[in-house]
Design a protein around this motif. Structure first.
Motif, PDB file in Angstrom:
ATOM      1  N   ALA A 194       0.832  -1.200   0.000  1.00  0.00           N
ATOM      2  CA  ALA A 194       0.000   0.000   0.000  1.00  0.00           C
ATOM      3  C   ALA A 194       0.869   1.255   0.000  1.00  0.00           C
ATOM      4  CB  ALA A 194      -0.916  -0.003   1.221  1.00  0.00           C
ATOM      5  N   ALA A 195       1.999   1.190   0.694  1.00  0.00           N
ATOM      6  CA  ALA A 195       2.861   2.376   0.849  1.00  0.00           C
ATOM      7  C   ALA A 195       3.380   2.887  -0.483  1.00  0.00           C
ATOM      8  CB  ALA A 195       4.025   2.052   1.777  1.00  0.00           C
ATOM      9  N   VAL A 196       3.655   1.990  -1.424  1.00  0.00           N
ATOM     10  CA  VAL A 196       4.217   2.426  -2.712  1.00  0.00           C
ATOM     11  C   VAL A 196       3.254   2.171  -3.866  1.00  0.00           C
ATOM     12  CG1 VAL A 196       6.590   2.091  -1.901  1.00  0.00           C
ATOM     13  CG2 VAL A 196       5.397   0.213  -3.081  1.00  0.00           C
ATOM     14  N   GLY A 197       2.017   1.731  -3.544  1.00  0.00           N
ATOM     15  CA  GLY A 197       1.015   1.522  -4.587  1.00  0.00           C
ATOM     16  C   GLY A 197       1.270   0.291  -5.428  1.00  0.00           C
ATOM     17  N   SER A 198       1.909  -0.723  -4.889  1.00  0.00           N
ATOM     18  CA  SER A 198       2.193  -1.940  -5.646  1.00  0.00           C
ATOM     19  C   SER A 198       0.919  -2.747  -5.845  1.00  0.00           C
ATOM     20  CB  SER A 198       3.216  -2.790  -4.892  1.00  0.00           C
ATOM     21  OG  SER A 198       3.365  -4.056  -5.513  1.00  0.00           O
ATOM     22  N   ARG A 199       0.752  -3.326  -7.047  1.00  0.00           N
ATOM     23  CA  ARG A 199      -0.408  -4.139  -7.342  1.00  0.00           C
ATOM     24  C   ARG A 199      -0.076  -5.624  -7.466  1.00  0.00           C
ATOM     25  NH1 ARG A 199      -4.096  -2.346  -5.183  1.00  0.00           N
ATOM     26  NH2 ARG A 199      -5.482  -3.687  -6.418  1.00  0.00           N
ATOM     27  N   ASP A 200       1.193  -5.985  -7.365  1.00  0.00           N
ATOM     28  CA  ASP A 200       1.525  -7.405  -7.419  1.00  0.00           C
ATOM     29  C   ASP A 200       2.556  -7.839  -6.395  1.00  0.00           C
ATOM     30  OD1 ASP A 200       4.018  -6.608  -8.483  1.00  0.00           O
ATOM     31  OD2 ASP A 200       3.283  -6.809 -10.539  1.00  0.00           O
ATOM     32  N   GLY A 201       3.294  -6.883  -5.755  1.00  0.00           N
ATOM     33  CA  GLY A 201       4.215  -7.220  -4.686  1.00  0.00           C
ATOM     34  C   GLY A 201       5.613  -7.588  -5.111  1.00  0.00           C
ATOM     35  N   ARG A 202       5.864  -7.704  -6.443  1.00  0.00           N
ATOM     36  CA  ARG A 202       7.192  -8.142  -6.869  1.00  0.00           C
ATOM     37  C   ARG A 202       8.275  -7.128  -6.513  1.00  0.00           C
ATOM     38  NH1 ARG A 202       5.510 -10.040 -13.002  1.00  0.00           N
ATOM     39  NH2 ARG A 202       3.898 -11.562 -12.376  1.00  0.00           N
ATOM     40  N   GLU A 203       7.943  -5.848  -6.727  1.00  0.00           N
ATOM     41  CA  GLU A 203       8.963  -4.838  -6.431  1.00  0.00           C
ATOM     42  C   GLU A 203       9.234  -4.743  -4.930  1.00  0.00           C
ATOM     43  OE1 GLU A 203       5.250  -2.326  -7.464  1.00  0.00           O
ATOM     44  OE2 GLU A 203       5.787  -4.458  -7.325  1.00  0.00           O
ATOM     45  N   ILE A 204       8.233  -5.146  -4.107  1.00  0.00           N
ATOM     46  CA  ILE A 204       8.450  -5.141  -2.662  1.00  0.00           C
ATOM     47  C   ILE A 204       9.452  -6.239  -2.288  1.00  0.00           C
ATOM     48  CG2 ILE A 204       7.326  -5.222  -0.407  1.00  0.00           C
ATOM     49  CD1 ILE A 204       6.427  -2.905  -2.210  1.00  0.00           C
ATOM     50  N   VAL A 205       9.310  -7.400  -2.907  1.00  0.00           N
ATOM     51  CA  VAL A 205      10.252  -8.504  -2.660  1.00  0.00           C
ATOM     52  C   VAL A 205      11.672  -8.072  -3.011  1.00  0.00           C
ATOM     53  CG1 VAL A 205      10.930 -10.825  -3.400  1.00  0.00           C
ATOM     54  CG2 VAL A 205       8.513 -10.302  -2.999  1.00  0.00           C
ATOM     55  N   LEU A 206      11.827  -7.427  -4.176  1.00  0.00           N
ATOM     56  CA  LEU A 206      13.157  -6.990  -4.603  1.00  0.00           C
ATOM     57  C   LEU A 206      13.705  -5.897  -3.692  1.00  0.00           C
ATOM     58  CD1 LEU A 206      12.548  -6.965  -8.464  1.00  0.00           C
ATOM     59  CD2 LEU A 206      13.778  -8.678  -7.113  1.00  0.00           C
ATOM     60  N   ALA A 207      12.835  -4.958  -3.276  1.00  0.00           N
ATOM     61  CA  ALA A 207      13.283  -3.878  -2.399  1.00  0.00           C
ATOM     62  C   ALA A 207      13.726  -4.433  -1.045  1.00  0.00           C
ATOM     63  CB  ALA A 207      12.173  -2.847  -2.218  1.00  0.00           C
ATOM     64  N   LEU A 208      13.006  -5.376  -0.526  1.00  0.00           N
ATOM     65  CA  LEU A 208      13.379  -5.974   0.767  1.00  0.00           C
ATOM     66  C   LEU A 208      14.673  -6.744   0.648  1.00  0.00           C
ATOM     67  CD1 LEU A 208       9.873  -7.228   2.013  1.00  0.00           C
ATOM     68  CD2 LEU A 208      11.160  -5.261   2.848  1.00  0.00           C
TER      69      LEU A 208
END
Length: 515
Positions: A480-494
């Motif tokens: 929600a914080a970055v407006g992700s719609r699939d979560g892939r970029e969150i996995v890479l950022a983490l």
């Protein structure tokens, strides 16, 4: 003596509205909740058609006289709620609100229920559309009768619901075995050798039925008025001095003879789903029948395999919930909801939701329920997040929040309902409490949270790192914080942030390790 038909002058609606709480008018509002049988129906077929029926049933031409009969009117919580003008979930709060009303009773001289008056030989119980309810019943029963008796000591009107087993044209047996106000009034009258005047309304609005099953220390004629949330028009009977609702369909007037419990009555298919045995009971003597010209007779569903869809179970459930709620208001700080299951007869199995503010309140609630009503047998207490009207959620709470060695409360030697077949002839019984609440203070753990689909709520940030700098976040919150719609970029950022000291807290949220 004979048949008298009156011409009734219209009464001003400001003093008496004779249609608003009429049973026939309520039945006409049921639409999808009503099944109508238009063809001629034998009385022998009525019980079979009603058994397990999810709807109220209106018979247009029943019995040799082709009379109108309605059954199972109160056989669902939704229909009772409709009678009160609320949704099912709001029924108990509305009932509790109305119980605080100051009753208004209006005496009338001209009443619809006395448009036709039958006395003498014309007053005949066997001419009414009364049917055999269960295969082993002792005879045809009038099962939807609301009794009105004046207590000579207090002058108050006592209102209840009693069945009447036909014994002839002008005699019926009445069940007065169980402890009740009417039994106490009758036995005092019989001990003095006096007959007890009584009148039975057959064909009453569901609100009046609810009033009839309540046991409160008030004049119960006023209780009907309070629950109606409107003035109650009443009329004095033609053969005794008892006042009854003037807008009823039928009234059977008479008296209980003073001989006591002398005549066999029963067996009868009882409200717990089994037969009640043959008993000795008083006899009702009919002195008059009054009715509307287009009167609608009523029958109730009682007992059988479909207990949860019977009039008696649903009416009992509301009475139980009212009494238990009042007890919980003083026993615990914050009751949330109360539900007596109809499938247990509306009284044996009770569910309570509460918010515990101090340790031990769930146990206090169990103890309060045990003492508040003799009929309550098994009490299940849950936290506010469990829907006590959902069998599925209650089963889940029992499976996942209950340890028998820790959370089961059993008390034996308690007064109980004699009709309980599991007593096997005993005079006292045991009661069980099931504490299905989380141990006090532990319900904030992640292990107690119920999984739900992600909703992606929370503040927006320029990056995952900025979001974590704000505080620990679940993966959902990072999306929600970055407006992700699939979560892939969150996995890479983490994955990239692990080099900078990414960590997890005890709840599983992501956070940056402090330096």
């Amino acid at each position: 003596m004979g048949i008298v038909e009156k011409t009734r002058a219209a009464a001003p609606t400001t003093t008496a509205d004779f249609d608003r709480f009429r049973l026939r008018r309520f039945v006409e509002t049921l639409s999808d909740e009503l099944a109508t049988v238009n063809e001629a129906t034998d009385l022998a077929d009525v019980a079979r058609i009603l058994e397990g029926n999810a709807k109220a049933v209106l018979f247009r031409a029943v019995g040799p006289e082709r009379q109108e009969l309605v059954g199972n009117v109160a056989g669902s919580r939704a229909r009772i709620a409709r009678a009160f003008g609320v949704e099912p979930g709001a029924l108990l709060p509305e009932l509790l609100r109305r119980l605080r009303n100051r009753p208004i009773i209006v005496d009338v001289a001209d009443a619809p229920v006395q448009e036709v008056v039958l006395t003498g030989e014309d007053a005949d119980l066997t001419a009414l559309p009364v049917h055999l309810g269960h295969g082993a019943d002792g005879g045809p029963y009038i099962s939807a009768s609301v009794d009105f008796v004046v207590d000579p000591k207090s002058g108050w009107t006592n209102v209840g619901m009693r069945r009447l087993m036909l014994r002839g044209r002008r005699e019926a047996g009445i069940d007065l075995v169980s402890p009740s106000d009417l039994r106490a009034i009758y036995e005092a009258s019989a001990a003095a050798g006096r007959p007890l005047p009584v009148s039975f309304v057959v064909g009453a609005h569901p609100i009046d039925n609810i009033a009839a099953v309540m046991r409160l220390p008030v004049d119960e004629l006023g209780l009907i008025a309070s629950l109606r949330d409107a003035p109650l028009p009443v009329v004095k009977c033609v053969s005794n001095d008892i006042r009854v609702p003037a807008d009823a369909e039928w009234v059977l007037e008479g008296y209980l003879d003073p001989r006591g419990h002398v005549e066999p009555e029963g067996p009868y298919g009882e409200f717990l789903g089994y037969y009640g045995a043959l008993k000795r009971n008083p006899v009702f003597h009919l002195t008059a029948i009054t009715r509307r010209r287009d009167a609608l007779f009523q029958t109730s569903t009682i007992g059988g395999w479909s207990l949860g869809r019977t009039d008696t179970a649903l009416l009992n459930a509301l009475r139980t919930e009212v009494m238990i709620w009042r007890a919980l208001e003083t026993a615990v700080r914050e009751p949330i909801a109360v539900h007596a299951t109809a499938s247990s007869g509306g009284m044996f199995n009770l569910r309570v939701a509460l918010r515990q503010r101090v340790p031990g309140e769930a146990r206090n609630a169990i103890a309060a329920c045990f003492g508040a009503l003799v009929n309550v047998k098994n009490v299940f207490v849950v936290d506010p997040d469990v829907d006590i009207f959902s069998d599925e959620q209650m089963d889940w709470a029992l499976a996942t929040r209950f340890q028998a060695d820790r959370d089961l409360v059993v008390v034996d030697g308690m007064r109980t309902l004699p009709l309980d077949p599991s007593l096997a002839g005993g005079r006292t019984g045991a009661k069980a409490g099931f504490d299905l609440t989380w141990p006090f203070g532990t319900n904030t753990r992640i292990e107690t949270r119920v999984p739900e689909p992600p909703r992606f709520l929370g503040a927006r940030f320029a990056s995952v790192e900025a979001a974590l700098a704000h505080g620990p976040k679940f993966f959902e919150e990072l999306m929600a914080a970055v407006g992700s719609r699939d979560g892939r970029e969150i996995v890479l950022a983490l994955d990239a942030l692990r080099q900078k000291g990414l960590d997890r807290d005890g709840e599983g949220r992501y956070l940056m390790a402090s330096k």
